[in-house]
Design a protein around this motif. Sequence first.
Motif, PDB file in Angstrom:
ATOM      1  N   ARG A  88      -0.889 -47.044 -47.615  1.00 55.94           N
ATOM      2  CA  ARG A  88      -0.730 -47.858 -48.948  1.00 55.94           C
ATOM      3  C   ARG A  88      -2.122 -48.281 -49.241  1.00 55.94           C
ATOM      4  O   ARG A  88      -2.410 -48.471 -50.507  1.00 55.94           O
ATOM      5  N   LYS A  91      -3.900 -45.719 -51.191  1.00 52.81           N
ATOM      6  CA  LYS A  91      -3.399 -45.524 -52.249  1.00 52.81           C
ATOM      7  C   LYS A  91      -3.895 -46.600 -53.429  1.00 52.81           C
ATOM      8  O   LYS A  91      -4.243 -46.221 -54.340  1.00 52.81           O
ATOM      9  N   LYS A  92      -4.005 -47.857 -52.907  1.00 51.48           N
ATOM     10  CA  LYS A  92      -4.402 -48.825 -53.898  1.00 51.48           C
ATOM     11  C   LYS A  92      -5.916 -48.617 -54.139  1.00 51.48           C
ATOM     12  O   LYS A  92      -6.373 -49.059 -55.370  1.00 51.48           O
ATOM     13  N   SER A  96      -5.650 -39.972 -52.901  1.00 52.28           N
ATOM     14  CA  SER A  96      -4.396 -39.356 -53.275  1.00 52.28           C
ATOM     15  C   SER A  96      -3.983 -38.811 -51.518  1.00 52.28           C
ATOM     16  O   SER A  96      -4.888 -38.217 -51.157  1.00 52.28           O
ATOM     17  N   ASP A 112       5.399 -41.740 -53.589  1.00 51.03           N
ATOM     18  CA  ASP A 112       5.703 -42.111 -55.042  1.00 51.03           C
ATOM     19  C   ASP A 112       6.313 -40.944 -55.802  1.00 51.03           C
ATOM     20  O   ASP A 112       7.206 -41.413 -56.609  1.00 51.03           O
ATOM     21  N   ARG A 113       6.046 -39.680 -55.323  1.00 51.52           N
ATOM     22  CA  ARG A 113       6.792 -38.783 -56.062  1.00 51.52           C
ATOM     23  C   ARG A 113       7.290 -37.568 -54.842  1.00 51.52           C
ATOM     24  O   ARG A 113       6.300 -37.762 -53.653  1.00 51.52           O
ATOM     25  N   SER A 128      10.721 -38.963 -58.798  1.00 50.10           N
ATOM     26  CA  SER A 128      10.337 -40.322 -58.411  1.00 50.10           C
ATOM     27  C   SER A 128      10.978 -40.660 -57.043  1.00 50.10           C
ATOM     28  O   SER A 128      12.346 -40.743 -56.997  1.00 50.10           O
ATOM     29  N   ALA A 130      11.476 -43.649 -56.018  1.00 51.26           N
ATOM     30  CA  ALA A 130      12.272 -44.749 -56.177  1.00 51.26           C
ATOM     31  C   ALA A 130      13.584 -44.541 -56.612  1.00 51.26           C
ATOM     32  O   ALA A 130      14.361 -45.301 -56.252  1.00 51.26           O
TER      33      ALA A 130
END
Length: 162
Positions: A88, A91-92, A96, A112-113, A128, A130
């Motif tokens: 994480r 990523k911030k 990648s 994320d994907r 996604s 999510a």
Amino acid sequence: FYKKKENRAERKLDESSPKDAKKKVQEICDKYGFQLDFNKKVYDMSVSEKQTLEIVKSIYRGADILILDEPTAVLTPIESERLFSVIRNMKKDGKSIIIITHKLRETAEIADRVSVLRAGVMVDQGLSAAGCSASDLALMTVLPASFLPATKEDFTPLTVSS
């Protein structure tokens, strides 16, 4: 055969003193949350520590994209969560990370994907995370293609009740 012309940036990095290299590695560890014992010999490290070392080495050498194949396969739950925390943070920072895994709950948690492969064939890609639960992903790995949506736009996350 032609000799490859040496990249000045690579030469400069390789010529850095051990003290400078240690300082840069410590900065990487602090920035992303790695825990690394600089005094431990590699042959005395656990699998998790060796994995951490390899990721730090990649970042030290300038990698912006990491491909991790089953990164949590031999990690304890605590080590896995520590790795996810580092991912994480990376990523911030604009890194990648591509994770290849069979652990669907982890995929739903960290990605994320998502792209799903079945028998070497892409079932779906770029979903996604999510909108996908672990059970949605599990169904995509086992259902015949005729039961799956034709396009990403047709995909509606499936609800599975127990």
